[in-house]
Design a protein around this motif. Structure first.
Motif, short mmCIF file in Angstrom:
data_model
loop_
_atom_site.label_atom_id
_atom_site.label_comp_id
_atom_site.label_asym_id
_atom_site.label_seq_id
_atom_site.Cartn_x
_atom_site.Cartn_y
_atom_site.Cartn_z
N LEU A 158 6.84 72.04 -100.00
CA LEU A 158 5.64 72.27 -100.81
C LEU A 158 5.95 72.19 -102.29
CD1 LEU A 158 2.63 73.11 -100.88
CD2 LEU A 158 3.40 75.48 -100.94
N GLY A 159 6.99 72.92 -102.74
CA GLY A 159 7.36 72.91 -104.15
C GLY A 159 7.84 71.56 -104.63
N LEU A 160 8.69 70.94 -103.84
CA LEU A 160 9.27 69.65 -104.21
C LEU A 160 8.21 68.56 -104.26
CD1 LEU A 160 12.22 68.46 -104.63
CD2 LEU A 160 12.01 67.66 -102.30
N ASN A 161 7.44 68.45 -103.21
CA ASN A 161 6.45 67.38 -103.11
C ASN A 161 5.36 67.52 -104.16
OD1 ASN A 161 5.46 65.02 -101.61
ND2 ASN A 161 3.75 66.34 -101.08
N ASP A 162 4.89 68.74 -104.36
CA ASP A 162 3.82 68.95 -105.36
C ASP A 162 4.31 68.64 -106.76
OD1 ASP A 162 0.97 70.14 -105.43
OD2 ASP A 162 1.99 71.12 -107.11
N ALA A 163 5.54 69.04 -107.07
CA ALA A 163 6.10 68.77 -108.40
C ALA A 163 6.28 67.27 -108.62
CB ALA A 163 7.44 69.49 -108.56
N LEU A 164 6.77 66.58 -107.58
CA LEU A 164 6.98 65.13 -107.70
C LEU A 164 5.67 64.40 -107.95
CD1 LEU A 164 9.57 64.56 -104.83
CD2 LEU A 164 9.95 64.05 -107.25
N VAL A 165 4.66 64.71 -107.15
CA VAL A 165 3.37 64.03 -107.26
C VAL A 165 2.67 64.38 -108.57
CG1 VAL A 165 1.06 63.79 -106.26
CG2 VAL A 165 3.07 63.84 -104.77
N GLU A 166 2.57 65.69 -108.84
CA GLU A 166 1.82 66.13 -110.01
C GLU A 166 2.49 65.76 -111.32
OE1 GLU A 166 0.31 70.34 -112.00
OE2 GLU A 166 0.58 70.21 -109.83
N LEU A 167 3.78 66.09 -111.43
CA LEU A 167 4.44 65.89 -112.72
C LEU A 167 4.72 64.42 -113.01
CD1 LEU A 167 5.24 67.80 -114.98
CD2 LEU A 167 7.59 67.63 -114.20
N THR A 168 5.05 63.64 -111.98
CA THR A 168 5.25 62.20 -112.20
C THR A 168 3.97 61.59 -112.73
OG1 THR A 168 6.85 62.11 -110.39
CG2 THR A 168 5.97 60.03 -111.15
N GLY A 169 2.84 62.01 -112.16
CA GLY A 169 1.55 61.52 -112.63
C GLY A 169 1.24 61.95 -114.05
N VAL A 170 1.51 63.22 -114.36
CA VAL A 170 1.27 63.74 -115.71
C VAL A 170 2.11 63.00 -116.74
CG1 VAL A 170 1.59 65.75 -117.21
CG2 VAL A 170 0.51 66.03 -114.98
N LEU A 171 3.38 62.84 -116.44
CA LEU A 171 4.29 62.17 -117.38
C LEU A 171 3.92 60.70 -117.58
CD1 LEU A 171 7.70 63.70 -116.22
CD2 LEU A 171 6.40 64.26 -118.29
N ALA A 172 3.50 60.05 -116.51
CA ALA A 172 3.09 58.64 -116.62
C ALA A 172 1.84 58.52 -117.50
CB ALA A 172 2.81 58.07 -115.23
N GLY A 173 0.90 59.44 -117.30
CA GLY A 173 -0.31 59.43 -118.12
C GLY A 173 -0.04 59.73 -119.58
N LEU A 174 0.82 60.71 -119.83
CA LEU A 174 1.15 61.09 -121.20
C LEU A 174 1.94 60.00 -121.92
CD1 LEU A 174 2.19 64.83 -120.67
CD2 LEU A 174 0.11 63.99 -121.79
N THR A 175 2.73 59.23 -121.16
CA THR A 175 3.55 58.19 -121.77
C THR A 175 2.70 57.20 -122.55
OG1 THR A 175 5.27 58.37 -120.08
CG2 THR A 175 5.15 56.30 -121.28
N LEU A 176 1.59 56.80 -122.01
CA LEU A 176 0.71 55.88 -122.72
C LEU A 176 -0.31 56.61 -123.58
CD1 LEU A 176 -0.17 52.81 -120.47
CD2 LEU A 176 0.67 52.81 -122.80
N GLY A 177 -0.66 57.82 -123.17
CA GLY A 177 -1.66 58.56 -123.92
C GLY A 177 -1.15 59.12 -125.24
N ILE A 178 0.15 59.48 -125.28
CA ILE A 178 0.71 60.12 -126.48
C ILE A 178 1.83 59.29 -127.10
CG2 ILE A 178 1.93 62.16 -127.32
CD1 ILE A 178 0.47 63.82 -125.28
N GLN A 179 2.73 58.77 -126.28
CA GLN A 179 3.84 57.93 -126.73
C GLN A 179 4.79 58.64 -127.71
OE1 GLN A 179 2.73 53.96 -127.91
NE2 GLN A 179 1.14 53.81 -126.32
#
Length: 281
Positions: free
Chosen positions: A131-152
């Motif tokens: 639960l902890g591993l999978n949720d962190a992978l899905v959620e944070l990978t998505g957040v970081l990918a979005g922030l990469t282009l959104g904030i740079q």
């Protein structure tokens, strides 16, 4: 035959070594029984080879450390899986020793039954770790990918990622505590379950955010983060496939697809946000 004799002797040494530091009396008794079985097999081979052999010395400390760090069930099943590959040795000498393969399979079947009786605490909480591993992978990978282009901006992405990740870890741990307490199966403790979930989440957060702390180029950092995510998924699914005897490929591809799918969608959302709000940090 000499190879088989040496392999069985090596396994017996490993089981005796692990039994020495095993605190659970039930597990200790099982380990000692398996060690004696391996020792008996080695002695049987010796009666045919009439040779004295030494164990594979590197395997003894290697598997002992593996079991200490990754758990009893995982280490032993990995050892047994390696041993099962040795069945090819028997196939090569059927004409000289036809009963060898049968003896091997019988002994291994008995050992497999004994291994299933082992009590391994981390496996009881595997669901919480997933639960902890999978949720962190899905959620944070998505957040970081979005922030990469959104904030740079690597420092800002890392800061936001840390805040988001740690907050989510405590939230997820709290939810796991309440969920486990509500189910009240008695097999796992709610607090311990919550701790496993929180630790798995935070460890994953640190691993995924680390590239943004050491690499200035956000796109390179994102690529490294994705590579780390895939590596974590690979290692974890390999662990589960060995410890629980589940298919590796299907679970691995499923987790990778979900994590990278969410990351891709988030990446394009970040692109849209960046274009609409013209964010340049």
């Amino acid at each position: 035959m000499v190879k088989a004799q040496r392999a069985e002797l090596t396994e017996s040494k490993i089981y005796y070594r692990v039994a020495d530091f095993e605190k659970n009396e039930n597990n200790k008794a099982i380990l000692l029984q398996i060690a004696k079985n391996e020792e008996h097999q080695s002695a049987t081979w010796k009666s045919y080879t009439q040779q004295e052999v030494l164990p594979y010395h590197w395997k003894v400390p290697f598997y002992t450390l593996l079991i200490r760090f990754f758990g009893l069930t995982f280490g032993i099943k990995l050892l047994e899986r390696d041993a099962h590959k040795g069945v090819q040795t028997y196939g090569a000498m059927r004409s000289d020793f036809p009963e060898g393969e049968k003896m091997y399979e019988t002994e291994k079947e008995n050992e497999d039954k004994l291994i299933e009786l082992l009590n391994d605490k981390p496996l009881d909480y595997l669901g919480s770790i997933v639960l902890g591993l999978n949720d962190a992978l899905v959620e944070l990978t998505g957040v970081l990918a979005g922030l990469t282009l959104g904030i740079q901006s690597s420092p800002m992405i890392a800061a936001i990622g840390i805040i988001t990740g740690i907050s989510a870890a405590f939230s997820m741990a709290g939810s796991e505590y309440l969920s486990t307490k509500t189910e009240n199966t008695g097999k796992v403790k709610p607090l311990t379950s919550a701790i496993y979930t929180g630790i798995a989440y935070i460890a994953t957060v640190i691993a995924l955010i680390l590239p943004y702390l050491i690499v200035k180029n956000v796109f390179i950092a994102l690529l490294i983060t994705v590579a780390i995510a895939v590596t974590i998924i690979y290692i974890f699914n390999f662990y589960v496939s060995v410890a629980k005897g589940t298919p590796f490929r299907k679970r691995f591809l499923e987790m990778v697809s979900i994590s990278l799918g969410v990351a891709t969608v988030s990446f394009f959302i970040g692109l849209i946000v960046n274009r609409i709000f013209n964010i340049n940090v």
